[in-house]
Design a protein around this motif. Structure first.
Motif, mmCIF file in Angstrom:
data_model
loop_
_atom_site.group_PDB
_atom_site.id
_atom_site.type_symbol
_atom_site.label_atom_id
_atom_site.label_comp_id
_atom_site.label_asym_id
_atom_site.label_seq_id
_atom_site.Cartn_x
_atom_site.Cartn_y
_atom_site.Cartn_z
ATOM 1 N N PHE A 43 0.837 -1.205 0.000
ATOM 2 C CA PHE A 43 0.000 0.000 0.000
ATOM 3 C C PHE A 43 0.866 1.247 0.000
ATOM 4 O O PHE A 43 1.857 1.325 0.716
ATOM 5 C CB PHE A 43 -0.857 0.073 1.273
ATOM 6 C CG PHE A 43 -1.936 -0.956 1.348
ATOM 7 C CD1 PHE A 43 -3.184 -0.706 0.819
ATOM 8 C CD2 PHE A 43 -1.696 -2.183 1.962
ATOM 9 C CE1 PHE A 43 -4.193 -1.655 0.892
ATOM 10 C CE2 PHE A 43 -2.691 -3.132 2.042
ATOM 11 C CZ PHE A 43 -3.949 -2.872 1.509
ATOM 12 N N GLU A 44 0.408 2.232 -0.759
ATOM 13 C CA GLU A 44 1.045 3.543 -0.698
ATOM 14 C C GLU A 44 0.418 4.392 0.409
ATOM 15 O O GLU A 44 1.095 5.144 1.095
ATOM 16 C CB GLU A 44 0.850 4.222 -2.053
ATOM 17 C CG GLU A 44 1.493 5.579 -2.160
ATOM 18 C CD GLU A 44 1.391 6.110 -3.573
ATOM 19 O OE1 GLU A 44 2.394 6.656 -4.039
ATOM 20 O OE2 GLU A 44 0.324 5.985 -4.208
ATOM 21 N N ASP A 45 -0.902 4.245 0.583
ATOM 22 C CA ASP A 45 -1.624 5.077 1.549
ATOM 23 C C ASP A 45 -1.349 4.612 2.983
ATOM 24 O O ASP A 45 -1.071 3.439 3.224
ATOM 25 C CB ASP A 45 -3.131 4.985 1.304
ATOM 26 C CG ASP A 45 -3.540 5.570 -0.046
ATOM 27 O OD1 ASP A 45 -2.692 6.204 -0.689
ATOM 28 O OD2 ASP A 45 -4.704 5.379 -0.448
ATOM 29 N N SER A 46 -1.504 5.538 3.914
ATOM 30 C CA SER A 46 -1.401 5.191 5.333
ATOM 31 C C SER A 46 -2.543 4.257 5.725
ATOM 32 O O SER A 46 -3.678 4.394 5.249
ATOM 33 C CB SER A 46 -1.486 6.461 6.183
ATOM 34 O OG SER A 46 -1.724 6.107 7.535
ATOM 35 N N GLY A 63 -10.542 -2.657 4.206
ATOM 36 C CA GLY A 63 -9.954 -1.751 3.225
ATOM 37 C C GLY A 63 -10.436 -2.129 1.830
ATOM 38 O O GLY A 63 -10.449 -3.306 1.471
ATOM 39 N N LYS A 72 -10.694 -0.793 -2.550
ATOM 40 C CA LYS A 72 -10.152 0.100 -3.577
ATOM 41 C C LYS A 72 -10.878 -0.150 -4.896
ATOM 42 O O LYS A 72 -11.176 -1.291 -5.240
ATOM 43 C CB LYS A 72 -8.653 -0.145 -3.750
ATOM 44 C CG LYS A 72 -8.025 0.768 -4.810
ATOM 45 C CD LYS A 72 -6.538 0.914 -4.637
ATOM 46 C CE LYS A 72 -5.871 1.625 -5.790
ATOM 47 N NZ LYS A 72 -6.436 2.918 -6.163
ATOM 48 N N GLU A 96 -11.856 3.418 2.043
ATOM 49 C CA GLU A 96 -11.445 3.368 0.643
ATOM 50 C C GLU A 96 -10.047 3.957 0.456
ATOM 51 O O GLU A 96 -9.780 5.085 0.887
ATOM 52 C CB GLU A 96 -12.452 4.105 -0.246
ATOM 53 C CG GLU A 96 -12.177 3.857 -1.719
ATOM 54 C CD GLU A 96 -13.243 4.434 -2.644
ATOM 55 O OE1 GLU A 96 -12.943 4.596 -3.842
ATOM 56 O OE2 GLU A 96 -14.361 4.722 -2.174
ATOM 57 N N PHE A 97 -9.181 3.192 -0.178
ATOM 58 C CA PHE A 97 -7.823 3.647 -0.480
ATOM 59 C C PHE A 97 -7.779 4.223 -1.890
ATOM 60 O O PHE A 97 -8.406 3.693 -2.802
ATOM 61 C CB PHE A 97 -6.829 2.483 -0.342
ATOM 62 C CG PHE A 97 -6.648 2.017 1.075
ATOM 63 C CD1 PHE A 97 -5.862 2.750 1.957
ATOM 64 C CD2 PHE A 97 -7.280 0.876 1.540
ATOM 65 C CE1 PHE A 97 -5.711 2.351 3.271
ATOM 66 C CE2 PHE A 97 -7.134 0.462 2.851
ATOM 67 C CZ PHE A 97 -6.342 1.203 3.726
ATOM 68 N N GLN A 98 -7.029 5.304 -2.023
ATOM 69 C CA GLN A 98 -6.943 5.981 -3.336
ATOM 70 C C GLN A 98 -5.610 5.708 -4.030
ATOM 71 O O GLN A 98 -5.536 5.689 -5.250
ATOM 72 C CB GLN A 98 -7.092 7.506 -3.149
ATOM 73 C CG GLN A 98 -8.358 7.932 -2.428
ATOM 74 C CD GLN A 98 -9.624 7.652 -3.213
ATOM 75 O OE1 GLN A 98 -9.589 7.488 -4.432
ATOM 76 N NE2 GLN A 98 -10.747 7.561 -2.509
ATOM 77 N N GLY A 99 -4.548 5.525 -3.246
ATOM 78 C CA GLY A 99 -3.205 5.437 -3.826
ATOM 79 C C GLY A 99 -2.869 4.056 -4.366
ATOM 80 O O GLY A 99 -3.725 3.165 -4.449
ATOM 81 N N TRP A 101 -1.922 0.366 -4.909
ATOM 82 C CA TRP A 101 -2.113 -0.883 -4.158
ATOM 83 C C TRP A 101 -1.770 -2.048 -5.075
ATOM 84 O O TRP A 101 -2.137 -2.051 -6.244
ATOM 85 C CB TRP A 101 -3.558 -1.024 -3.668
ATOM 86 C CG TRP A 101 -3.901 -2.426 -3.237
ATOM 87 C CD1 TRP A 101 -3.328 -3.111 -2.214
ATOM 88 C CD2 TRP A 101 -4.862 -3.309 -3.813
ATOM 89 N NE1 TRP A 101 -3.884 -4.383 -2.109
ATOM 90 C CE2 TRP A 101 -4.828 -4.522 -3.092
ATOM 91 C CE3 TRP A 101 -5.765 -3.204 -4.882
ATOM 92 C CZ2 TRP A 101 -5.648 -5.610 -3.387
ATOM 93 C CZ3 TRP A 101 -6.583 -4.283 -5.173
ATOM 94 C CH2 TRP A 101 -6.519 -5.475 -4.437
#
Length: 336
Positions: free
Chosen positions: A117-120, A136, A138, A217-220, A222
């Protein structure tokens, strides 16, 4: 049943890394795929760092007996970790139950070990203020390849595994958080026909009881690093972030762009076009490398033209007859 939750108990982290990764064969035949370095850092070490960055200090890793030593080696610079053995590969739910004594009454951030993952991951912990668990998710272009999450107003309504006609384009992306009570639900789940218990079934059971599962929701970036192509994409992504550093020996060679040459490595008579990472004690001679190449520790590249490739530790690329592009070159194989 579970020990009672301690008020304000710190969140524990649990990384599931017992699977071998059959889609990555043959690279995962010699060792677990979680130990494979992506842009120089093993996948499992990136996972540990993601949990630490989210403020989780007490981290357990569920491993099979055969892969434990490789994972210990891959995380030797990751600080204190607790290794927990899963003797039978009976699914992700069974793996969590294997770790129940380690988790003892703490809220848990659960991380399937082949994810990047890029996001925290911090919002996964924050979500437990508003629900019993969190998942989580995406947006993906091909949801039918994943577990699909049907979400409304930030709440999970249901999970559907690899549906033919997906109801949403949100994939479950291998990270969950939950309050301690979920372990009891997991314990009561019926086993599948293969004798397995999968963790997402516990979320379905929780929803059936009227529990709340939040969707984060993760944006970065993955990646689930499940197939060679995913691994190459992840390698390319992380190489983009390289800062140039040369600690090894460079002779009669041209370096352009961000290039890292680790201590003990030797580069001779070569042209290196970054981003490129060359691992400790690797030897590169008479080669043109880059962009987007990582060369594992102790690997050898001789008289080769390589771009967009991940060359694993101890691999050999010796005088190939044609240029190598977008390729995963595994340990113990001579690529000639």
């Amino acid at each position: 049943s579970s020990p009672p939750a301690r008020r304000g108990a710190p969140v524990k982290g649990l990384i599931l890394a017992a699977g071998r990764g059959s889609r990555l064969l043959p690279i995962s035949a010699t060792r677990p795929k979680h130990a494979v370095p992506v842009a120089g850092v093993p996948i499992i070490a990136r996972g540990v760092q993601a949990l630490r960055d989210a403020g989780v200090q007490d981290i357990g890793i569920v491993t099979s007996p055969s892969s434990e030593q490789d994972l210990r080696d891959a995380t030797q610079h990751s600080g204190h970790l607790t290794f927990i053995r899963q003797y039978d590969p009976l699914g992700t739910g069974h793996a969590v139950l294997t770790a129940r004594h380690f988790l003892e009454g703490s809220p848990t951030l659960l991380y399937l070990g082949d994810n990047l993952f890029e996001d925290s991951l911090s919002p996964m912990i924050g979500a437990l203020r508003y629900g019993d668990a969190a998942i989580g998710v995406k947006e993906v272009p091909n949801p039918q390849a994943y577990g699909v999450a049907v979400v409304k107003a930030g709440r999970l309504l249901r999970l559907v595994e690899k549906p033919r006609t997906p109801e949403s384009n949100l994939a479950s992306c291998g990270v969950f958080s939950f309050k301690p009570g979920l372990i009891d639900l997991l314990e009561d789940l019926p086993h599948s026909t293969r004798g397995e218990i999968e963790f997402p079934q516990a979320l379905t059971a929780l929803l059936a009881q009227g529990g709340q599962v939040r969707a984060v929701e993760f944006q970065g970036f993955w990646s689930d690093a499940g197939a060679p192509d995913d691994l190459l994409s992840a390698n390319t992504h992380y190489l983009r972030g390289l800062s140039p550093r040369v600690e090894g020996r460079v002779e009669r060679s041209a370096l352009q762009g961000p290039v890292v040459i680790e201590a003990g490595a030797l580069v001779e008579d070569s042209v290196i076009q970054g981003p490129v990472w060359i691992g400790p004690h690797a030897v590169v001679r008479g080669a043109t490398l880059g962009p987007f190449v990582s060369v594992g520790a102790h690997a050898r590249v001789d008289s080769a033209q390589v771009s967009g490739a991940l060359i694993d530790e101890f691999a050999r690329v010796l005088h190939p007859t044609r240029p190598i592009h977008r390729s995963l070159i595994e340990i113990g194989r001579a690529h000639v």
